[in-house]
Scaffold this active site. Sequence first.
Site, PDB file in Angstrom:
ATOM      1  N   TRP A   1      36.720  40.458  28.117  1.00 58.89           N
ATOM      2  CA  TRP A   1      36.734  39.809  29.427  1.00 58.89           C
ATOM      3  C   TRP A   1      35.333  39.250  29.677  1.00 58.89           C
ATOM      4  O   TRP A   1      34.352  39.969  29.527  1.00 58.89           O
ATOM      5  CB  TRP A   1      37.098  40.773  30.567  1.00 58.89           C
ATOM      6  CG  TRP A   1      36.879  40.113  31.898  1.00 58.89           C
ATOM      7  CD1 TRP A   1      37.647  39.126  32.458  1.00 58.89           C
ATOM      8  CD2 TRP A   1      35.787  40.325  32.798  1.00 58.89           C
ATOM      9  NE1 TRP A   1      37.101  38.722  33.658  1.00 58.89           N
ATOM     10  CE2 TRP A   1      35.963  39.436  33.891  1.00 58.89           C
ATOM     11  CE3 TRP A   1      34.677  41.165  32.798  1.00 58.89           C
ATOM     12  CZ2 TRP A   1      35.065  39.372  34.961  1.00 58.89           C
ATOM     13  CZ3 TRP A   1      33.782  41.104  33.868  1.00 58.89           C
ATOM     14  CH2 TRP A   1      33.990  40.224  34.933  1.00 58.89           C
TER      15      TRP A   1
ATOM     16  N   GLU B   1      41.388  38.897  28.238  1.00 62.38           N
ATOM     17  CA  GLU B   1      41.769  39.134  29.641  1.00 62.38           C
ATOM     18  C   GLU B   1      41.425  37.954  30.536  1.00 62.38           C
ATOM     19  O   GLU B   1      40.271  37.534  30.625  1.00 62.38           O
ATOM     20  CB  GLU B   1      41.046  40.398  30.151  1.00 62.38           C
ATOM     21  CG  GLU B   1      41.341  40.710  31.607  1.00 62.38           C
ATOM     22  CD  GLU B   1      40.644  42.000  32.084  1.00 62.38           C
ATOM     23  OE1 GLU B   1      39.879  42.598  31.302  1.00 62.38           O
ATOM     24  OE2 GLU B   1      40.871  42.389  33.241  1.00 62.38           O
TER      25      GLU B   1
ATOM     26  N   LYS C   1      41.508  35.783  34.349  1.00 63.52           N
ATOM     27  CA  LYS C   1      41.203  36.101  35.750  1.00 63.52           C
ATOM     28  C   LYS C   1      41.316  34.834  36.583  1.00 63.52           C
ATOM     29  O   LYS C   1      41.015  33.743  36.113  1.00 63.52           O
ATOM     30  CB  LYS C   1      39.792  36.683  35.838  1.00 63.52           C
ATOM     31  CG  LYS C   1      39.428  37.236  37.195  1.00 63.52           C
ATOM     32  CD  LYS C   1      38.206  38.145  37.086  1.00 63.52           C
ATOM     33  CE  LYS C   1      37.829  38.697  38.448  1.00 63.52           C
ATOM     34  NZ  LYS C   1      36.763  39.696  38.389  1.00 63.52           N
TER      35      LYS C   1
ATOM     36  N   ASP D   1      45.644  41.792  34.006  1.00 65.61           N
ATOM     37  CA  ASP D   1      45.061  42.682  35.014  1.00 65.61           C
ATOM     38  C   ASP D   1      45.752  42.371  36.335  1.00 65.61           C
ATOM     39  O   ASP D   1      45.810  41.206  36.759  1.00 65.61           O
ATOM     40  CB  ASP D   1      43.546  42.434  35.092  1.00 65.61           C
ATOM     41  CG  ASP D   1      42.851  43.362  36.082  1.00 65.61           C
ATOM     42  OD1 ASP D   1      43.290  43.432  37.255  1.00 65.61           O
ATOM     43  OD2 ASP D   1      41.863  44.012  35.689  1.00 65.61           O
TER      44      ASP D   1
ATOM     45  N   HIS E   1      44.123  40.098  38.928  1.00 63.50           N
ATOM     46  CA  HIS E   1      43.582  38.814  38.498  1.00 63.50           C
ATOM     47  C   HIS E   1      44.511  37.632  38.724  1.00 63.50           C
ATOM     48  O   HIS E   1      44.441  36.637  38.011  1.00 63.50           O
ATOM     49  CB  HIS E   1      43.191  38.894  37.020  1.00 63.50           C
ATOM     50  CG  HIS E   1      41.993  39.755  36.781  1.00 63.50           C
ATOM     51  ND1 HIS E   1      41.343  39.837  35.579  1.00 63.50           N
ATOM     52  CD2 HIS E   1      41.308  40.583  37.621  1.00 63.50           C
ATOM     53  CE1 HIS E   1      40.323  40.682  35.672  1.00 63.50           C
ATOM     54  NE2 HIS E   1      40.298  41.140  36.910  1.00 63.50           N
TER      55      HIS E   1
ATOM     56  N   HIS F   1      45.963  45.995  32.531  1.00 61.67           N
ATOM     57  CA  HIS F   1      44.954  46.640  33.359  1.00 61.67           C
ATOM     58  C   HIS F   1      45.645  46.894  34.689  1.00 61.67           C
ATOM     59  O   HIS F   1      45.739  46.015  35.534  1.00 61.67           O
ATOM     60  CB  HIS F   1      43.718  45.745  33.546  1.00 61.67           C
ATOM     61  CG  HIS F   1      42.705  45.917  32.463  1.00 61.67           C
ATOM     62  ND1 HIS F   1      41.447  45.351  32.499  1.00 61.67           N
ATOM     63  CD2 HIS F   1      42.767  46.627  31.304  1.00 61.67           C
ATOM     64  CE1 HIS F   1      40.784  45.711  31.413  1.00 61.67           C
ATOM     65  NE2 HIS F   1      41.564  46.470  30.669  1.00 61.67           N
TER      66      HIS F   1
ATOM     67  N   ASP G   1      40.517  40.743  44.005  1.00 64.38           N
ATOM     68  CA  ASP G   1      40.390  41.662  42.855  1.00 64.38           C
ATOM     69  C   ASP G   1      39.502  42.840  43.233  1.00 64.38           C
ATOM     70  O   ASP G   1      38.401  43.007  42.734  1.00 64.38           O
ATOM     71  CB  ASP G   1      39.776  40.874  41.677  1.00 64.38           C
ATOM     72  CG  ASP G   1      39.539  41.732  40.453  1.00 64.38           C
ATOM     73  OD1 ASP G   1      40.395  42.568  40.140  1.00 64.38           O
ATOM     74  OD2 ASP G   1      38.493  41.564  39.810  1.00 64.38           O
TER      75      ASP G   1
ATOM     76  N   ASP H   1      40.086  46.134  43.002  1.00 63.35           N
ATOM     77  CA  ASP H   1      40.116  47.296  42.104  1.00 63.35           C
ATOM     78  C   ASP H   1      40.229  48.638  42.822  1.00 63.35           C
ATOM     79  O   ASP H   1      39.450  49.552  42.572  1.00 63.35           O
ATOM     80  CB  ASP H   1      38.880  47.283  41.183  1.00 63.35           C
ATOM     81  CG  ASP H   1      38.903  46.108  40.217  1.00 63.35           C
ATOM     82  OD1 ASP H   1      39.683  46.160  39.257  1.00 63.35           O
ATOM     83  OD2 ASP H   1      38.159  45.131  40.436  1.00 63.35           O
TER      84      ASP H   1
ATOM     85  N   ASP I   1      42.424  49.999  35.475  1.00 65.07           N
ATOM     86  CA  ASP I   1      41.172  49.320  35.824  1.00 65.07           C
ATOM     87  C   ASP I   1      40.980  49.349  37.333  1.00 65.07           C
ATOM     88  O   ASP I   1      41.523  48.506  38.045  1.00 65.07           O
ATOM     89  CB  ASP I   1      41.185  47.872  35.294  1.00 65.07           C
ATOM     90  CG  ASP I   1      39.833  47.188  35.486  1.00 65.07           C
ATOM     91  OD1 ASP I   1      38.893  47.851  35.959  1.00 65.07           O
ATOM     92  OD2 ASP I   1      39.728  45.995  35.158  1.00 65.07           O
TER      93      ASP I   1
HETATM   94  C1  RNT Z   1      36.922  42.364  35.704  1.00 65.16           C
HETATM   95  C2  RNT Z   1      37.917  42.800  34.697  1.00 65.16           C
HETATM   96  C3  RNT Z   1      37.417  43.753  33.657  1.00 65.16           C
HETATM   97  C4  RNT Z   1      36.483  44.794  34.214  1.00 65.16           C
HETATM   98  C5  RNT Z   1      36.113  45.858  33.218  1.00 65.16           C
HETATM   99  C6  RNT Z   1      34.966  46.682  33.689  1.00 65.16           C
HETATM  100  O1  RNT Z   1      37.469  41.693  36.763  1.00 65.16           O
HETATM  101  O2  RNT Z   1      39.025  43.335  35.316  1.00 65.16           O
HETATM  102  O3  RNT Z   1      38.477  44.312  32.977  1.00 65.16           O
HETATM  103  O4  RNT Z   1      37.012  45.416  35.349  1.00 65.16           O
HETATM  104  O5  RNT Z   1      35.895  45.274  32.002  1.00 65.16           O
HETATM  105 ZN    ZN Z   2      40.498  44.271  34.099  1.00 65.92          ZN
END
Ligand code: RNT
Ligand code: ZN
Length: 412
Positions: free
Chosen positions: A179, A220, A222, A253, A256, A280, A288, A290, A320
């Site tokens: 990523w 990955e 986003k 993810d 994302h 993720h 995003d 998290d 994640d």
């Molecule tokens: C960031 C991505 C990525 C990170 C990690 C720490 O938006 O989701 O995966 O969260 O690599």
């Molecule tokens: Zn991620």
Amino acid sequence: MNYESAKAAFADWGVDTETALAKLAGIPISMHCWQGDDVVGFEKKSGSSGGGIQATGSHPGRARTPDELRADLEFAYSMIPGKHRLNLHACYLDTDQNPDRDEIEFSHFAPWVDWAKDQGLGLDFNPTFFAHEKADDNLTLSHPDQAIRDFWIEHGKRSRDIAAQIGAALGSPTVNNIWVPDGYKDTPVDRLAPRQRLEQSLNAVMEQKHNKAQMLDAVESKLFGIGVEACTVGSHEFYLGYAIRNETLLCLDMGHFHPTENVADKLSSVALSVDEILLHVSRPMRWDSDHVILLDDSIMQMAQELISAELLDRTHIGLDFFDATISRTAAWVIGTRNMQKALLRALLAPWTHLKAAETSLDYTTRLVVTEEIKDLPYGAVWAEFCDRMEVGTGKTLISDLGHYQKSVETRG
Ligand code: RNT
Ligand code: ZN
């Protein structure tokens, strides 16, 4: 309700709880190391994560060393039923040396591998393309400056090598997920050139072929991050195409995408074009952000897709999220158990019945069934699972989590 009555209640729907429990016991979840220390890592420099990701909060107990992180992980795994994996980032190296990102080697991660062997855990890996002066402009593999691109290409290559060696050492393939934060705060006038540069850099990173029994490449995408609101170079379309053309895994993810998009809906479509998927699992809130995953609709839908479309064998489930306002070990435990609870519910659904109703266009039956089964005693089956795996539930869990948290609060 006790387990035997719950078993009978599910049997009434034609569902065997024993089969579900056996399947659940065999599903590894790749727990991310970065919840334990707020995405800081163990490089000998200070600084925040950057790249548009940020852990917020100042709850006491953050792991400050690899030993502290491993102790926290051991505790967390002991509260989670089953055998799982650890997802390491390159910035979590464990060495007295101070290698820059383009100098990392397997030896810098050897203590993690020894520990994983000892704990019976598989490891996954990620190159770290953020929290570094050469990433301060939010451009790495797509940077217009060839020298900066080369620096990050070297980091990417070394990460793949390290991941392959880890996979070989543990006898289980290491997923190496790429990523990059690359993007633009304001509207770029040229979106093609940075994407061409990212593609060329990725090709250079991936040039060396590795044995899939040791290492699996993932990429990955986003939609946007803080500071790169106008354009992310590695968008979903970019990486979907890249993964298909280069036969890598695609990482989805859940934070994302646009907030109204249903990420679970993407699985079956993506599965027609790529062999394997990396998830993720995360919880965006407006963006995003998290957050620790809940047992909510988005997670349950994800689990349902994995089971209904029989994608478990081709999907690597990673988590994640990072929350620094609560106990970090509790965050791991709650989130990972929620993923397992969602999978258990999906494993306990009467799929044959539901699919037959749908195929015969009997949407009324489909709706009655999906709503009636919400009342089934999932809790009793989960408690039985935890019991067999010798981990606590309810009040025992709360007090165990609390005790551990107290023990780490003196860390400062
Ligand atoms: C960031 C991505 C990525 C990170 C990690 C720490 O938006 O989701 O995966 O969260 O690599
Ligand atoms: Zn991620």
